[in-house]
Design a protein around this motif. Structure first.
Motif, mmCIF file in Angstrom:
data_model
loop_
_atom_site.group_PDB
_atom_site.id
_atom_site.type_symbol
_atom_site.label_atom_id
_atom_site.label_comp_id
_atom_site.label_asym_id
_atom_site.label_seq_id
_atom_site.Cartn_x
_atom_site.Cartn_y
_atom_site.Cartn_z
ATOM 1 N N ASP A 1 0.732 -1.041 0.055
ATOM 2 C CA ASP A 1 0.148 -0.093 -0.048
ATOM 3 C C ASP A 1 0.786 1.201 0.111
ATOM 4 N N THR A 2 2.013 1.113 0.668
ATOM 5 C CA THR A 2 2.920 2.387 0.662
ATOM 6 C C THR A 2 3.530 2.828 -0.743
ATOM 7 N N ASN A 3 4.382 1.481 -1.224
ATOM 8 C CA ASN A 3 5.212 1.371 -2.162
ATOM 9 C C ASN A 3 4.387 1.676 -3.581
ATOM 10 N N ILE A 4 3.147 0.987 -3.533
ATOM 11 C CA ILE A 4 2.284 1.110 -4.717
ATOM 12 C C ILE A 4 0.934 1.810 -4.634
ATOM 13 N N SER A 5 0.104 1.353 -3.976
ATOM 14 C CA SER A 5 -1.200 1.839 -4.013
ATOM 15 C C SER A 5 -1.277 3.488 -3.712
ATOM 16 N N GLY A 6 -0.514 3.615 -2.435
ATOM 17 C CA GLY A 6 -0.410 5.204 -2.181
ATOM 18 C C GLY A 6 0.191 6.051 -3.302
ATOM 19 N N THR A 7 1.285 5.455 -3.644
ATOM 20 C CA THR A 7 2.133 6.160 -4.738
ATOM 21 C C THR A 7 1.167 6.529 -5.821
ATOM 22 N N LEU A 8 0.501 5.440 -6.363
ATOM 23 C CA LEU A 8 -0.473 5.393 -7.675
ATOM 24 C C LEU A 8 -1.409 6.572 -7.317
ATOM 25 N N ALA A 9 -2.031 6.630 -6.118
ATOM 26 C CA ALA A 9 -3.080 7.665 -5.817
ATOM 27 C C ALA A 9 -2.728 9.063 -5.965
ATOM 28 N N LEU A 10 -1.547 9.457 -5.259
ATOM 29 C CA LEU A 10 -0.674 10.575 -5.390
ATOM 30 C C LEU A 10 -0.540 11.032 -6.607
ATOM 31 N N VAL A 11 -0.041 10.108 -7.151
ATOM 32 C CA VAL A 11 0.789 10.487 -8.824
ATOM 33 C C VAL A 11 -0.593 10.698 -9.749
ATOM 34 N N HIS A 12 -1.665 10.053 -9.213
ATOM 35 C CA HIS A 12 -2.813 10.030 -10.531
ATOM 36 C C HIS A 12 -3.364 11.623 -10.153
ATOM 37 N N ASP A 13 -3.382 11.946 -8.693
ATOM 38 C CA ASP A 13 -4.211 13.157 -8.615
ATOM 39 C C ASP A 13 -3.326 14.570 -9.019
ATOM 40 N N ILE A 14 -2.038 14.520 -8.623
ATOM 41 C CA ILE A 14 -0.930 15.444 -9.049
ATOM 42 C C ILE A 14 -0.703 15.352 -10.293
ATOM 43 N N GLY A 15 -0.615 14.147 -11.116
ATOM 44 C CA GLY A 15 -0.449 14.008 -12.523
ATOM 45 C C GLY A 15 -1.319 14.679 -13.288
ATOM 46 N N ASN A 16 -2.644 14.511 -12.913
ATOM 47 C CA ASN A 16 -3.690 15.211 -13.884
ATOM 48 C C ASN A 16 -3.624 16.701 -13.416
ATOM 49 N N ARG A 17 -3.348 17.319 -12.372
ATOM 50 C CA ARG A 17 -3.160 18.959 -12.434
ATOM 51 C C ARG A 17 -1.921 19.233 -13.371
ATOM 52 N N MET A 18 -0.843 18.464 -13.352
ATOM 53 C CA MET A 18 0.369 18.915 -14.333
ATOM 54 C C MET A 18 -0.232 18.842 -15.760
ATOM 55 N N ARG A 19 -0.836 17.624 -16.197
ATOM 56 C CA ARG A 19 -1.261 17.627 -17.540
ATOM 57 C C ARG A 19 -2.224 18.667 -17.876
ATOM 58 N N ALA A 20 -2.997 18.982 -16.983
ATOM 59 C CA ALA A 20 -3.896 20.272 -17.302
ATOM 60 C C ALA A 20 -3.347 21.432 -17.375
ATOM 61 N N ARG A 21 -2.026 21.965 -16.745
ATOM 62 C CA ARG A 21 -1.336 23.036 -16.958
ATOM 63 C C ARG A 21 -0.087 22.699 -18.124
#
Length: 266
Positions: A113-133
């Motif tokens: 959950d730390t190495n994969i699940s939590g990392t994916l959730a965080l990158v999904h949120d922030i990655g979408n913000r970056m792509r929108a910018r």
């Protein structure tokens, strides 16, 4: 603050209380980025105090990023700062030594959950913000362990294999969007990882390790250059190259010599 620094957004760093994560945050602070940092331990506040000495603003949060609630809390704290995110360094990670069947399954799940699940959730949120910018840089802390079947570290090595692979796939998906993805693949590094993973009675736990500061700098520079991946250290480059041409059965047997509990006594 210069005009160039004033135009910079946030640098977000997870697992930033010590080791590679702290050194990554330090690299960003030295470049004039304000920071949003997280870890699941109170030492994150001590790290924040030291990082503020570089003249940047630092928002520190003690959150457990192995949980969806922890990720949501961290993302909400970042959003409250009202600044765009330029850099995301997804470094939070957890290890676990011993044979798989001898490990507590809750501890196993927390590594995943730390190495994969939590990392994916965080990158999904922030990655979408970056792509929108149309702007942003993402750095994953993978590992050369991801190239090797991890006898007595089976779950950890498997999670790093996932991160190594995922980073390349995401990089291709985000090509031509203005968002770059880089994967730092260090070897054994002198951090608190080995003690926390209960590996101190193993050969790898007691062996000489790389200094986290230059390891982080190598990864940070690769991210800023938009490179796809970087293996830190010439010995680790040799190991990763050899792993690509060595049968998995042989790699697993070799790994056992370094990580089997009590191997440091042999």
């Amino acid at each position: 603050m210069s005009l160039a620094e004033a135009d910079k957004g946030l640098a977000v760093v997870t697992g930033a209380s010590s080791g590679i994560g702290y050194e990554l945050a330090k690299c960003a602070a030295q470049d004039g980025y304000d920071l949003a940092i997280a870890a699941d331990e109170p030492q994150i506040e001590e790290a924040a105090t030291k990082l503020r000495e570089f003249g940047v603003e630092v928002e520190a949060m003690q959150v457990d990023l192995s949980t969806r609630d922890g990720v949501r809390r961290f993302v909400a704290g970042i959003s409250a700062l009202g600044k765009p995110i330029d850099l995301l360094m997804a470094n939070a990670g957890r290890g676990l030594g011993d044979g798989f069947l001898d490990e507590n399954i809750d501890d196993v799940q927390r590594v995943v959950d730390t190495n994969i699940s939590g990392t994916l959730a965080l990158v999904h949120d922030i990655g979408n913000r970056m792509r929108a910018r149309g702007k942003g840089r993402i750095l994953f802390t993978g590992s050369i362990a991801g190239f090797i079947p991890g006898t007595f570290q089976a779950v950890y090595n498997s999670t790093k294999a996932f991160i190594n692979s995922f980073s390349f796939a995401l990089r291709e998906e985000l090509s031509n969007t203005g968002v770059t993805v880089t994967c730092l693949m260090p070897g054994a590094t002198d951090t608190e990882f080995f003690e926390r993973a209960d590996l101190m009675d193993t050969r790898v736990g007691q062996a000489k390790k790389d200094d986290p500061a230059p390891v982080a700098k190598i990864g940070y520079d690769a991210m800023m250059e938009g490179e796809g991946d970087v293996v830190s250290g010439w010995k680790n480059k040799l190991m990763s190259a050899a792993a690509n041409v060595t049968p998995s059965e042989v790699l697993a047997r070799q790994h056992r010599k370094m990580t089997e509990p009590g191997s440091a006594k042999n």
